[in-house]
Design a protein around this motif. Structure first.
Motif, mmCIF file in Angstrom:
data_model
loop_
_atom_site.group_PDB
_atom_site.id
_atom_site.type_symbol
_atom_site.label_atom_id
_atom_site.label_comp_id
_atom_site.label_asym_id
_atom_site.label_seq_id
_atom_site.Cartn_x
_atom_site.Cartn_y
_atom_site.Cartn_z
ATOM 1 N N LEU A 1 39.698 13.641 44.860
ATOM 2 C CA LEU A 1 39.621 12.180 44.844
ATOM 3 C C LEU A 1 38.762 11.630 45.983
ATOM 4 O O LEU A 1 38.419 10.449 45.992
ATOM 5 C CB LEU A 1 41.027 11.569 44.863
ATOM 6 C CG LEU A 1 42.027 12.028 45.923
ATOM 7 C CD1 LEU A 1 41.883 11.219 47.189
ATOM 8 C CD2 LEU A 1 43.440 11.922 45.377
ATOM 9 N N ALA B 1 43.162 15.994 40.349
ATOM 10 C CA ALA B 1 43.993 14.795 40.543
ATOM 11 C C ALA B 1 44.232 14.206 39.165
ATOM 12 O O ALA B 1 43.418 14.421 38.247
ATOM 13 C CB ALA B 1 43.279 13.760 41.414
ATOM 14 N N VAL B 2 45.311 13.456 39.049
ATOM 15 C CA VAL B 2 45.490 12.726 37.790
ATOM 16 C C VAL B 2 44.639 11.454 37.814
ATOM 17 O O VAL B 2 44.057 11.066 36.810
ATOM 18 C CB VAL B 2 46.989 12.411 37.517
ATOM 19 C CG1 VAL B 2 47.592 11.483 38.553
ATOM 20 C CG2 VAL B 2 47.174 11.802 36.130
ATOM 21 N N GLY B 3 44.560 10.797 38.999
ATOM 22 C CA GLY B 3 43.730 9.596 39.145
ATOM 23 C C GLY B 3 42.263 9.995 39.084
ATOM 24 O O GLY B 3 41.882 11.066 39.565
ATOM 25 N N ARG C 1 47.276 3.826 43.818
ATOM 26 C CA ARG C 1 46.050 3.809 44.611
ATOM 27 C C ARG C 1 46.137 2.612 45.564
ATOM 28 O O ARG C 1 46.611 1.540 45.182
ATOM 29 C CB ARG C 1 44.810 3.687 43.727
ATOM 30 C CG ARG C 1 44.429 4.967 43.003
ATOM 31 C CD ARG C 1 43.940 6.068 43.959
ATOM 32 N NE ARG C 1 43.511 7.272 43.270
ATOM 33 C CZ ARG C 1 44.277 8.347 43.078
ATOM 34 N NH1 ARG C 1 45.520 8.388 43.521
ATOM 35 N NH2 ARG C 1 43.781 9.405 42.454
ATOM 36 N N HIS D 1 49.253 9.951 51.777
ATOM 37 C CA HIS D 1 48.903 10.353 50.406
ATOM 38 C C HIS D 1 49.492 11.728 50.061
ATOM 39 O O HIS D 1 48.758 12.680 49.755
ATOM 40 C CB HIS D 1 47.383 10.344 50.215
ATOM 41 C CG HIS D 1 46.977 10.126 48.787
ATOM 42 N ND1 HIS D 1 45.854 9.430 48.416
ATOM 43 C CD2 HIS D 1 47.561 10.519 47.623
ATOM 44 C CE1 HIS D 1 45.757 9.406 47.096
ATOM 45 N NE2 HIS D 1 46.790 10.061 46.589
ATOM 46 N N SER E 1 51.772 14.176 45.496
ATOM 47 C CA SER E 1 51.906 15.434 44.737
ATOM 48 C C SER E 1 51.981 16.646 45.657
ATOM 49 O O SER E 1 51.839 17.786 45.197
ATOM 50 C CB SER E 1 50.697 15.580 43.804
ATOM 51 O OG SER E 1 49.496 15.641 44.565
ATOM 52 N N ARG F 1 50.976 21.477 43.746
ATOM 53 C CA ARG F 1 49.553 21.686 44.047
ATOM 54 C C ARG F 1 49.046 22.973 43.383
ATOM 55 O O ARG F 1 47.891 23.049 42.956
ATOM 56 C CB ARG F 1 49.332 21.697 45.559
ATOM 57 C CG ARG F 1 49.502 20.304 46.187
ATOM 58 C CD ARG F 1 48.349 19.382 45.835
ATOM 59 N NE ARG F 1 48.607 17.988 46.118
ATOM 60 C CZ ARG F 1 48.451 17.404 47.306
ATOM 61 N NH1 ARG F 1 48.042 18.103 48.348
ATOM 62 N NH2 ARG F 1 48.696 16.120 47.450
ATOM 63 N N MET G 1 48.508 21.951 39.752
ATOM 64 C CA MET G 1 47.280 21.151 39.618
ATOM 65 C C MET G 1 46.049 22.052 39.682
ATOM 66 O O MET G 1 45.080 21.883 38.928
ATOM 67 C CB MET G 1 47.211 20.099 40.727
ATOM 68 C CG MET G 1 48.209 18.969 40.581
ATOM 69 S SD MET G 1 48.383 18.000 42.104
ATOM 70 C CE MET G 1 46.755 17.257 42.252
HETATM 71 C C1 DGY Z 1 46.344 12.094 42.047
HETATM 72 O O1 DGY Z 1 46.526 13.157 41.449
HETATM 73 O O2 DGY Z 1 45.720 11.159 41.545
HETATM 74 C C2 DGY Z 1 46.970 11.944 43.389
HETATM 75 O O3 DGY Z 1 46.632 10.813 44.034
HETATM 76 C C3 DGY Z 1 46.815 13.201 44.219
HETATM 77 O O4 DGY Z 1 47.734 14.066 43.660
#
Ligand code: DGY
Length: 332
Positions: A55, A78-80, A241, A288, A291, A297, A300
């Protein structure tokens, strides 16, 4: 002989993911804890077939120009994905992916921890004891707000928002939510969640928790006016965010007692934190960490690796942001 692909990984990922990627790819890795400097990113993306980005990396036309035509996929860890200009990738036929689902429960745990910490003044109590100030138990000492039996207002009722609703059930809370996309009635029934307009939610909720994407529509969604609609006993939690909240307005609201407290995992100008917030005991702030567990992690990393390798091998990546690119490649 199996093909190997040149890929860029912009920060060291958990080892299982690094190992998985290295099985199939020749990896250029930015070592170090800092974000990959833009100039290095622009240099090292050249000629790559894939990239795993974070990110903290901006993926835009400039980066795509520097990459060249071989780029097949950008797999965001990241999901975002507000760091990625998805339409720009789509226009060039480059796949984009993110890491949804694997972090929903962990991020909700973090949001819940912030909610509890702000309501019950946990970090303030911890700082107080460490200051070695003399103290004795007192009826009025460091009073917080009950969490049990209160109203949870969820803004953004997707996967993480619904994971918050599940936790609220155990605390005997009533759940209200706002989302531009209404979920099915079955989802509402599952959590006994009732829809409210945003303004009504802010006035009714004891805890407001934000789970929206960052977009032009959600930038400064929580501004001074909306903060003033919240109860003076209410707590605002943000694990989405930073720019979803006008941080200067929030610092004012916390200082002036417009709301009781805030629990913040993300910041408007990350990694900077508004100096007003740093001085306030009723702002619980963490860097932050939504996660940030070993298990999540890893998950992910493995999902980002699965997306990357699937695309390079010509298989559909599991969590695509622009499936239309995949469909048009399949038809070509
Ligand atoms: C996301 O995944 O968007 C978080 O901000 C980091 O895990």
């Amino acid at each position: 002989m199996t093909d190997r692909w040149p890929v860029l990984v912009t920060r060291r990922l958990p080892q299982p993911a690094m190992d998985r990627i290295a099985e199939r790819c020749d990896v250029t890795l930015h070592e170090g804890e800092d974000a990959m400097p833009r100039v290095d990113l622009l240099r090292d993306i050249a000629g790559k077939a894939g990239a795993v980005t974070l990110l903290t990396d901006r993926v835009d036309d400039e980066l795509l120009d520097a990459a060249g035509d071989q780029l097949v996929i950008v797999a965001n860890y990241a999901v975002g994905f507000d760091n990625i200009d998805v339409p720009a990738l789509t226009a060039r036929g480059v796949l984009a992916s993110n890491t949804p689902e694997v972090l929903s429960e962990t991020t909700a745990d973090t949001a819940w921890a912030l909610l509890m910490a702000a309501a019950r003044r946990i970090p303030e109590g911890d700082r107080f004891l460490r200051s070695r100030t003399p103290w004795i138990w007192g009826p009025m000492m460091m009073l917080g707000q009950n969490v049990n039996g209160k109203v949870l207002g969820v803004v953004g009722f997707g996967r993480i928002g619904q994971a918050m609703a599940r936790r609220a059930v155990g605390f005997g809370m009533r759940v209200i939510y706002f989302d531009v996309y209404r979920p099915s009635e079955e989802v509402e029934r599952r959590y006994s969640a009732e829809y409210r307009d945003l303004e009504d939610l802010l006035a009714e909720a004891d805890f407001v928790t934000l789970h929206t994407n960052l977009s032009p529509e959600t930038h400064h969604l929580m501004n001074a006016e909306r903060l003033s609609k919240m109860k003076p006993t209410a707590v605002l939690v943000n694990t989405s965010r930073g720019p979803v909240i006008d941080e200067a307005a929030l610092a004012d609201a916390l200082r002036d007692g417009v709301i009781f407290g805030a629990g913040l995992d993300v910041f408007e100008k990350e990694p900077e934190v508004h100096p007003g917030l740093l001085e306030l005991d009723n702002a619980v702030i963490i860097p932050h960490l939504g996660s940030a567990t070993v298990e999540t992690r890893n998950a992910m990393g493995m999902l980002a690796a699965a997306n990357l390798i699937a695309a390079l091998e010509g298989r559909r990546p599991p969590t695509l942001l622009n499936p239309e690119v995949w469909e048009s490649r399949a038809q070509a």
